[in-house]
Write an enzyme that holds these catalytic residues in place. Structure first.
Site, PDB file in Angstrom:
ATOM      1  N   SER A 363     -36.009  28.471  -8.769  1.00  0.00           N
ATOM      2  CA  SER A 363     -37.067  27.872  -7.956  1.00  0.00           C
ATOM      3  C   SER A 363     -36.989  26.349  -7.931  1.00  0.00           C
ATOM      4  O   SER A 363     -36.049  25.784  -7.417  1.00  0.00           O
ATOM      5  CB  SER A 363     -38.425  28.363  -8.452  1.00  0.00           C
ATOM      6  N   ASP A 374     -26.383  18.036  -2.887  1.00  0.00           N
ATOM      7  CA  ASP A 374     -26.128  17.900  -1.454  1.00  0.00           C
ATOM      8  C   ASP A 374     -26.022  16.445  -1.021  1.00  0.00           C
ATOM      9  O   ASP A 374     -25.315  16.127  -0.057  1.00  0.00           O
ATOM     10  CB  ASP A 374     -27.243  18.580  -0.648  1.00  0.00           C
ATOM     11  N   LYS A 388     -34.090  31.965  -6.636  1.00  0.00           N
ATOM     12  CA  LYS A 388     -35.452  32.133  -6.098  1.00  0.00           C
ATOM     13  C   LYS A 388     -35.704  31.007  -5.103  1.00  0.00           C
ATOM     14  O   LYS A 388     -36.042  29.895  -5.465  1.00  0.00           O
ATOM     15  CB  LYS A 388     -36.511  32.111  -7.184  1.00  0.00           C
TER      16      LYS A 388
END
Length: 501
Positions: A363, A374, A388
């Site tokens: 999560s 990224d 998740k």
């Protein structure tokens, strides 16, 4: 058998007609396990704990639903208009109810309700039947949607502050009443007693766990100093283990930091609470002071971090980014679509960062790792994370109860979905099999393995990651941190460039 509309049906219809709320932050929290959360001793149903909020204890005192029980019975379900009137006296609401809740389904529900109430072998209270019906609305949606009655909702909120009485473990409630350990919380009785990620608690004090034990705080909670004998099924063990744990008031310090060696700092984030971002900035400042004003590099350890508040993860990412996206959420309703971007100001001033994840990282911890990776700000080492990637919205119902409903999915800055896929590390690590205690106890256990999970955009059935214990991953992260950056080719200096008159 007479067929009369249950007056408790009035309590059911507003849930079906309710408009969406703004997304909660990983739960929470949690959320998350949305997820946020996954708060302490609340089941993320998720990420995140000693008792699942999905099936909570009855509310103390009168509630609107109880007042409806005392009202005269509604007219027969066969009369369509009167059934709609039972939901509202407003003609517009009647039309809305008829449009959004098919009357034939209302008849089917009422018929079953009355069949059980009048024909079951033992008397069943209307309230108990309605509680079961409400939970049933959410049960088959996904593993993280749940109805939180008052005490469960209060316990759910505790996870964001990090203080409660229990053993200190994040768990997932299983349908048969047993609980699966997502992760023991650092420096708590559960961690000290040797409870591991992937363990399944099947009994407490010799009493097998059932779905009824999920109500309220659950049997893992209790007064400080009290003892609980846990029967635990563990992968690789022939028979259940008996582990004794003494409950304590758990005050979870979600951030800890130390110097690995001169110039290189280490920060462990165990979950994302209300003050985690402030604690991270404070800890990082202390380490920079110990390094003489600036660190050469930083290791962020998110192993077995079940998540928590999305906002805390976003703020930490912002602390380490000068620019770029952090995370976006997308749902069926536009109110659940959000996007978070970084503001100028990198506390590490561009110096290298390495993040450690494993199969227990879920999560909000995946949001942080994905955002830094990224944007090219950090390299990821470890094993594939839990996966998740869903947002839970917590909807207060006015009587102290709440509904935790999955309303959106997370996407990393590059547009990748975390759901049922997780974060793939740049450098894959394996457990140290030379020490049995460090062997993964979570084989094949990911979001993608949960019954009824949301299908992920990039779900590919790949093997789950490993739980990585011990100091080996920290040493590997430090070695990665020290690697020189690849040289970037630059244009020739002006003096060397061809002269053009």
């Amino acid at each position: 058998m007479s067929r009369r509309t249950s007056p408790l049906l009035v309590a059911l219809l507003p849930l079906a007609l309710a408009s969406p709320f703004a997304p909660a932050q990983d739960a929470t929290p949690p959320a998350a396990e949305q997820e946020v959360p996954a708060p302490a001793e609340q089941a993320p149903q998720a990420p995140p704990q000693d008792a699942a909020p999905a099936q909570a204890a009855p509310v103390d005192g009168d509630t609107p639903a109880q007042e409806q029980e005392e009202a005269p019975a509604a007219p027969a379900a066969d009369e369509e208009q009167d059934a709609a009137v039972a939901a509202s006296d407003d003609p517009d609401a009647i039309e809305s109810a008829a449009t959004k809740v098919p009357l034939e389904e209302i008849r089917r529900y009422v018929g079953l309700f009355n069949a059980i109430r009048e024909g079951y072998v033992d008397p069943v209270e209307d309230r108990k039947l309605m509680d079961s019906a409400i939970r049933g609305l959410l049960f088959d949606l996904d593993p993280h949607s749940a109805y939180l009655e008052k005490r469960a909702a209060e316990a759910f909120d505790e996870g964001t502050t990090g203080a409660y009485d229990g053993i200190g473990v994040e768990v997932l409630q299983l349908p048969d009443g047993k609980v699966r350990v997502i992760a023991p919380i650092d420096d708590t009785p559960a961690a000290k007693a040797g409870i591991r990620s992937g363990d399944t608690i099947v009994a407490v004090d010799g009493k097998p766990l059932t779905p009824a034990d999920a109500e309220g705080h659950g049997p893992l909670r209790g007064p400080p100093g009290s003892k609980a004998v846990l029967s635990i099924v563990r992968e690789g063990e022939v028979k259940p283990l008996e582990i004794t744990v003494h409950r304590e008031t758990i005050r979870v310090a979600s951030v800890r930091g130390r110097m690995l060696e001169p110039g290189y700092g280490y920060v462990r984030i165990s979950q994302f609470q209300v003050e985690t971002a402030e604690d991270f900035a404070r800890t990082l400042g202390r380490l920079q002071g110990e390094a003489g004003g600036a660190l050469k590099g930083l290791v962020i350890d998110l192993r077995s971090n079940p998540g928590g508040l999305l906002t805390s993860a976003v703020r930490i990412a912002d602390d380490l980014l000068e620019k770029g996206g952090i995370v976006s959420t997308r749902g069926r309703n536009s109110v659940n679509d959000t996007e978070f971007s970084a503001t100028p100001g990198d506390l590490m001033q561009g110096r290298p960062v390495v993040v450690i994840v494993d199969a227990g990282s879920a999560s909000a911890s995946e949001v942080l790792a994905g955002a830094l990776n990224d944007n090219g700000r950090a390299r990821i080492v470890g094993s594939r994370s839990f996966g998740k990637g869903s947002v839970q919205t917590v909807m207060p119902l006015g009587n102290g109860d709440a509904v935790k409903l999955t309303t959106a999915r997370y996407y990393t800055p590059s547009g990748r979905s975390i759901q049922a896929r997780g974060i793939d590390p740049d450098v894959v690590l394996k457990p140290d099999t030379t020490e049995p205690k460090l062997v993964s106890t979570l084989p094949g256990y990911t979001e993608a393995s949960l019954p009824g999970h949301l299908r992920g955009d990039e779900e590919d059935g790949s093997a789950a990651g490993d739980v990585l214990d011990g100091d080996g991953p920290i040493e590997a992260a430090l070695a990665e941190l020290k690697k020189p950056k690849p040289e970037v080719a630059t244009a020739p200096a002006a003096a060397d460039a061809p002269k053009r008159d």
